[in-house]
Write a protein that holds these residues in place. Sequence first.
Motif, PDB file in Angstrom:
ATOM      1  N   UNK A  11       0.857  -1.187   0.000  1.00 47.56           N
ATOM      2  CA  UNK A  11       0.000   0.000   0.000  1.00 47.56           C
ATOM      3  C   UNK A  11       0.895   1.239   0.000  1.00 47.56           C
ATOM      4  N   UNK A  12       0.355   2.340  -0.533  1.00 44.71           N
ATOM      5  CA  UNK A  12       1.121   3.590  -0.633  1.00 44.71           C
ATOM      6  C   UNK A  12       2.510   3.298  -1.238  1.00 44.71           C
ATOM      7  N   UNK A  13       3.537   4.044  -0.789  1.00 48.28           N
ATOM      8  CA  UNK A  13       4.876   3.849  -1.362  1.00 48.28           C
ATOM      9  C   UNK A  13       5.588   2.628  -0.807  1.00 48.28           C
ATOM     10  N   UNK A  14       5.492   2.455   0.519  1.00 45.32           N
ATOM     11  CA  UNK A  14       6.323   1.417   1.141  1.00 45.32           C
ATOM     12  C   UNK A  14       5.655   0.757   2.345  1.00 45.32           C
ATOM     13  N   UNK A  15       4.308   0.856   2.427  1.00 50.51           N
ATOM     14  CA  UNK A  15       3.599   0.165   3.523  1.00 50.51           C
ATOM     15  C   UNK A  15       3.261  -1.268   3.113  1.00 50.51           C
ATOM     16  N   UNK A  16       3.156  -2.130   4.123  1.00 49.08           N
ATOM     17  CA  UNK A  16       2.537  -3.438   3.918  1.00 49.08           C
ATOM     18  C   UNK A  16       1.342  -3.557   4.852  1.00 49.08           C
ATOM     19  N   UNK A  29      -4.196  -6.377   9.190  1.00 48.96           N
ATOM     20  CA  UNK A  29      -3.450  -5.596  10.177  1.00 48.96           C
ATOM     21  C   UNK A  29      -3.114  -4.244   9.546  1.00 48.96           C
ATOM     22  N   UNK A  30      -3.564  -3.164  10.182  1.00 49.71           N
ATOM     23  CA  UNK A  30      -3.233  -1.796   9.749  1.00 49.71           C
ATOM     24  C   UNK A  30      -3.603  -1.490   8.293  1.00 49.71           C
ATOM     25  N   UNK A 168       5.486  -2.779   9.423  1.00 44.47           N
ATOM     26  CA  UNK A 168       4.536  -2.188   8.479  1.00 44.47           C
ATOM     27  C   UNK A 168       5.171  -1.471   7.293  1.00 44.47           C
ATOM     28  N   UNK A 169       6.492  -1.418   7.224  1.00 45.59           N
ATOM     29  CA  UNK A 169       7.120  -0.686   6.110  1.00 45.59           C
ATOM     30  C   UNK A 169       8.299  -1.455   5.524  1.00 45.59           C
ATOM     31  N   UNK A 170       8.524  -1.230   4.245  1.00 44.62           N
ATOM     32  CA  UNK A 170       9.707  -1.778   3.566  1.00 44.62           C
ATOM     33  C   UNK A 170      10.834  -0.755   3.691  1.00 44.62           C
ATOM     34  N   UNK A 171      11.446  -0.728   4.876  1.00 48.18           N
ATOM     35  CA  UNK A 171      12.533   0.216   5.165  1.00 48.18           C
ATOM     36  C   UNK A 171      13.872  -0.504   5.330  1.00 48.18           C
ATOM     37  N   UNK A 172      13.897  -1.820   5.105  1.00 42.60           N
ATOM     38  CA  UNK A 172      15.055  -2.623   5.521  1.00 42.60           C
ATOM     39  C   UNK A 172      16.361  -2.140   4.904  1.00 42.60           C
ATOM     40  N   UNK A 173      16.347  -1.851   3.596  1.00 35.82           N
ATOM     41  CA  UNK A 173      17.607  -1.490   2.933  1.00 35.82           C
ATOM     42  C   UNK A 173      18.156  -0.171   3.481  1.00 35.82           C
ATOM     43  N   UNK A 174      17.292   0.833   3.616  1.00 33.55           N
ATOM     44  CA  UNK A 174      17.808   2.115   4.127  1.00 33.55           C
ATOM     45  C   UNK A 174      18.210   1.981   5.594  1.00 33.55           C
ATOM     46  N   UNK A 175      17.479   1.174   6.364  1.00 36.34           N
ATOM     47  CA  UNK A 175      17.876   0.965   7.766  1.00 36.34           C
ATOM     48  C   UNK A 175      19.246   0.311   7.878  1.00 36.34           C
ATOM     49  N   UNK A 176      19.490  -0.723   7.067  1.00 36.88           N
ATOM     50  CA  UNK A 176      20.771  -1.432   7.165  1.00 36.88           C
ATOM     51  C   UNK A 176      21.910  -0.588   6.598  1.00 36.88           C
TER      52      UNK A 176
END
Length: 258
Positions: A11-16, A29-30, A168-176
């Motif tokens: 959903x949206x840009x990077x939500x799941x 969920x959410x 809830x977000x696909x942030x893994x690459x920027x986080x790592x």
Amino acid sequence: MATYSITPIPAFNDNYIWLIHDTQHAWAVDPGEALPVLHYLNHHQLTLAGILLTHHHADHCGGVATLRQHYPSLTVIGSPKDPLPPLTRAVQEGDTLLLAPLDLTVTVIEVPGHTLGHVAYFGDQCLFCGDTLFAGGCGRVFEGTAEQMWHSLDKLNQLPASTRIYCAHEYTESNLTFAIRVEPDNPDLQQRLQQVRAARSQHQITLPSLLAWERQTNPFLRLHEPTILHHLEEWIGHPLSTDPAQRFSVLRQWKNLC
Ligand SMILES: [Zn+2]
């Protein structure tokens, strides 16, 4: 063996939006938006039985009203400490919920920090934690204090290592990518970043994560590591105490500026 599946609906840009379902019924969920959920339900001939909400941000609960129009008897669950859409059941720390008619029971864990009423749901080694713990990182501290957020993450870190993390977000690459600046000599982190970059270059999802992987690679769960302390002190320009909440606060400030 589990009689349900868990499917990510982008959903949206990077939500799941996580859909927990068997062959007939589903819980969402959410659901920040309704259309992708309705599309999936129609396509797979599923009936929506209920909604779990982790917190009040629009990208997590913006689809509830429309979903309710389509399924008037929908169960909607969340914390009364967050300004959520109307709930059919208000929950608090320790409550257990059977996601009927699915064969899954979850327990409510209060995790204030990102918002004051943020909750996570844990059951059958699955953790739905919204914007609190992310793969390789954590949510921003919008409403609570750094100390509250640190305690919330520490609470989630007490769960079994085998816990699967459905954030809830696909942030893994920027986080790592940030994590490796904080702990450049961590071989597990180097390897994970490589795997995640490969997956993202193919537009693959990097979730669910595993709590065991987070303990190896997520700097917000590794504040005791000497290398991390060294980089935090270098960044802030003065020595830090052994208080993990203070270290957390510095790490979160640094991440906010990246
Ligand atoms: Zn949020």
